[in-house]
Design an enzyme around this catalytic site. Structure first.
Site, PDB file in Angstrom:
ATOM      1  CB  SER A   7       6.309   5.955   4.629  1.00  0.00           C
ATOM      2  OG  SER A   7       6.261   4.627   5.123  1.00  0.00           O
ATOM      3  CG  HIS A  32       2.325   7.495   5.700  1.00  0.00           C
ATOM      4  ND1 HIS A  32       1.009   7.823   5.419  1.00  0.00           N
ATOM      5  CD2 HIS A  32       2.475   6.208   5.321  1.00  0.00           C
ATOM      6  CE1 HIS A  32       0.400   6.775   4.887  1.00  0.00           C
ATOM      7  NE2 HIS A  32       1.270   5.771   4.813  1.00  0.00           N
ATOM      8  CG  ASP A  34       2.935   2.694   5.994  1.00  0.00           C
ATOM      9  OD1 ASP A  34       1.823   3.000   5.528  1.00  0.00           O
ATOM     10  OD2 ASP A  34       4.015   3.148   5.542  1.00  0.00           O
ATOM     11  CG  MET A  36       1.584  -2.977   7.098  1.00  0.00           C
ATOM     12  SD  MET A  36       2.962  -3.413   6.028  1.00  0.00           S
ATOM     13  CE  MET A  36       3.028  -1.953   5.011  1.00  0.00           C
ATOM     14  CG  HIS A  65      -1.884   3.669   5.387  1.00  0.00           C
ATOM     15  ND1 HIS A  65      -1.053   3.425   4.306  1.00  0.00           N
ATOM     16  CD2 HIS A  65      -3.098   3.143   5.051  1.00  0.00           C
ATOM     17  CE1 HIS A  65      -1.732   2.786   3.377  1.00  0.00           C
ATOM     18  NE2 HIS A  65      -2.970   2.592   3.803  1.00  0.00           N
ATOM     19  CG  MET A  67      -2.282  -0.688   4.830  1.00  0.00           C
ATOM     20  SD  MET A  67      -0.604  -0.564   4.200  1.00  0.00           S
ATOM     21  CE  MET A  67       0.125   0.375   5.532  1.00  0.00           C
ATOM     22  CG  MET A 136      -3.355   2.380  -1.150  1.00  0.00           C
ATOM     23  SD  MET A 136      -2.062   3.084  -0.087  1.00  0.00           S
ATOM     24  CE  MET A 136      -0.651   2.028  -0.465  1.00  0.00           C
ATOM     25  N   GLY A 141       1.452  -3.113   1.397  1.00  0.00           N
ATOM     26  CA  GLY A 141       2.111  -4.236   2.071  1.00  0.00           C
ATOM     27  C   GLY A 141       3.603  -4.050   2.258  1.00  0.00           C
ATOM     28  N   GLY A 144       9.150   0.345  -1.099  1.00  0.00           N
ATOM     29  CA  GLY A 144      10.077   0.092  -2.199  1.00  0.00           C
ATOM     30  C   GLY A 144       9.489  -0.540  -3.441  1.00  0.00           C
ATOM     31  CG  ASP A 174       1.299   5.207   0.911  1.00  0.00           C
ATOM     32  OD1 ASP A 174       2.519   5.076   0.715  1.00  0.00           O
ATOM     33  OD2 ASP A 174       0.693   4.685   1.878  1.00  0.00           O
ATOM     34  N   GLY A 175       3.026   5.196  -2.294  1.00  0.00           N
ATOM     35  CA  GLY A 175       3.612   4.023  -2.930  1.00  0.00           C
ATOM     36  C   GLY A 175       4.424   4.363  -4.156  1.00  0.00           C
TER      37      GLY A 175
HETATM   38  C1  DX5 Z   1       2.860   0.531   1.422  1.00  0.00           C
HETATM   39  C2  DX5 Z   1       2.814   1.598   2.480  1.00  0.00           C
HETATM   40  C3  DX5 Z   1       3.602   2.775   2.108  1.00  0.00           C
HETATM   41  C4  DX5 Z   1       5.084   2.551   1.951  1.00  0.00           C
HETATM   42  C5  DX5 Z   1       5.614   3.558   0.975  1.00  0.00           C
HETATM   43  O1  DX5 Z   1       1.996  -0.470   1.734  1.00  0.00           O
HETATM   44  O2  DX5 Z   1       1.493   2.006   2.715  1.00  0.00           O
HETATM   45  O3  DX5 Z   1       3.353   3.883   2.984  1.00  0.00           O
HETATM   46  O4  DX5 Z   1       5.801   2.659   3.149  1.00  0.00           O
HETATM   47  O5  DX5 Z   1       6.940   3.262   0.709  1.00  0.00           O
HETATM   48  P1  DX5 Z   1       7.622   3.648  -0.694  1.00  0.00           P
HETATM   49  O6  DX5 Z   1       7.591   5.144  -0.762  1.00  0.00           O
HETATM   50  O7  DX5 Z   1       8.981   3.082  -0.564  1.00  0.00           O
HETATM   51  O8  DX5 Z   1       6.799   3.003  -1.762  1.00  0.00           O
HETATM   52 ZN    ZN Z   2       1.158   3.927   3.823  1.00  0.00          ZN
END
Ligand code: DX5
Ligand code: ZN
Length: 218
Positions: A7, A32, A34, A36, A65, A67, A136, A141, A144, A174-175
């Site tokens: 990601s 990946h 993200d 947002m 992805h 969101m 998820m 959001g 880490g 994911d997460g």
């Molecule tokens: C969270 C994202 C993830 C995130 C994962 O909302 O959708 O893709 O970047 O990061 P880590 O692996 O650090 O949890």
């Molecule tokens: Zn994601």
């Protein structure tokens, strides 16, 4: 057949092209991305412009992805920018079947993501239409965050449902994925593992990817 999807949310945005090159050379299949909107999730990230400029540099499967609320307004733009796979959050899709068909008609693979508290029954009647389901394993959001262990039985349950209908739908998680939990999630049935901080916060992303792959099959 296990795949790692780095990601870029945890990458160095001032050197994004180089970070993507590193994970591509490390033998990943997916990237990946993200997206947002500060509405569905309390954070803002990137849009189609960044996807388009990365597309010129990378052959990875772009796994976008979304969101965002009203994803149907942006799906075609992201596919035109170079997305190979589009994930929408089920919570943002009152007309889920229509949105899945929109993704496919735009020419991309279709994936639906479920927040931790969203039941699998949200996918009843559309499961066989999907190329992938994203469970998820944190509340979306931020990168880490800590992995939510209650998602392991959810992945197992989904895997059993997919087998029951004899579908080829993949399971992505994911997460909070790291070397200490990836084995358990793989055992539960996940095949595609998103990892942000575990890869880009590691001193060597190439080693991080190898360690994740090794830990997944232990
Ligand atoms: C969270 C994202 C993830 C995130 C994962 O909302 O959708 O893709 O970047 O990061 P880590 O692996 O650090 O949890
Ligand atoms: Zn994601």
């Amino acid at each position: 057949m296990l795949k790692i999807a780095p990601s870029i949310l945890s990458a160095d945005f001032s050197n994004l092209g180089q970070d993507v090159e590193k994970v591509e050379n490390a033998g990943c299949d997916y990237l990946h991305i993200d997206v947002m909107d500060g509405r569905f999730v309390p954070n803002i990230s990137i849009g189609p412009v960044v996807v388009k400029s990365l597309r010129e540099k990378s052959k990875l499967t772009f796994d976008v992805h979304l969101m965002i609320i009203e994803p149907e307004k942006y799906i075609n733009q992201f596919v035109e920018a170079g997305a190979d796979l589009i994930t929408v959050q089920v919570e943002t899709c009152p007309h889920l079947d229509r949105t899945i068909h929109q993704i496919k008609e735009a020419g991309a693979m279709a994936c639906v993501a479920l927040n931790p508290s969203t039941p699998l029954s949200a996918l009843d009647y559309v499961l066989t239409e999907l190329d992938m389901v994203l469970i998820m394993t944190v509340n979306p959001g931020f990168g880490g965050q800590a992995f939510i262990p209650a998602m392991i039985p959810k992945v197992k349950d989904l895997s059993e449902r997919i087998q029951r209908v004899k579908s080829k739908t993949l399971i992505q998680v994911d997460g909070g994925i790291n070397t200490s939990n990836i084995g358990m999630v793989a055992k539960a049935g996940a095949q595609v593992f998103v990892a942000g901080s575990a890869i880009f916060n590691h001193e060597n992303p190439v080693i991080a990817i190898k360690e994740l792959k090794d830990a997944a099959v232990l």
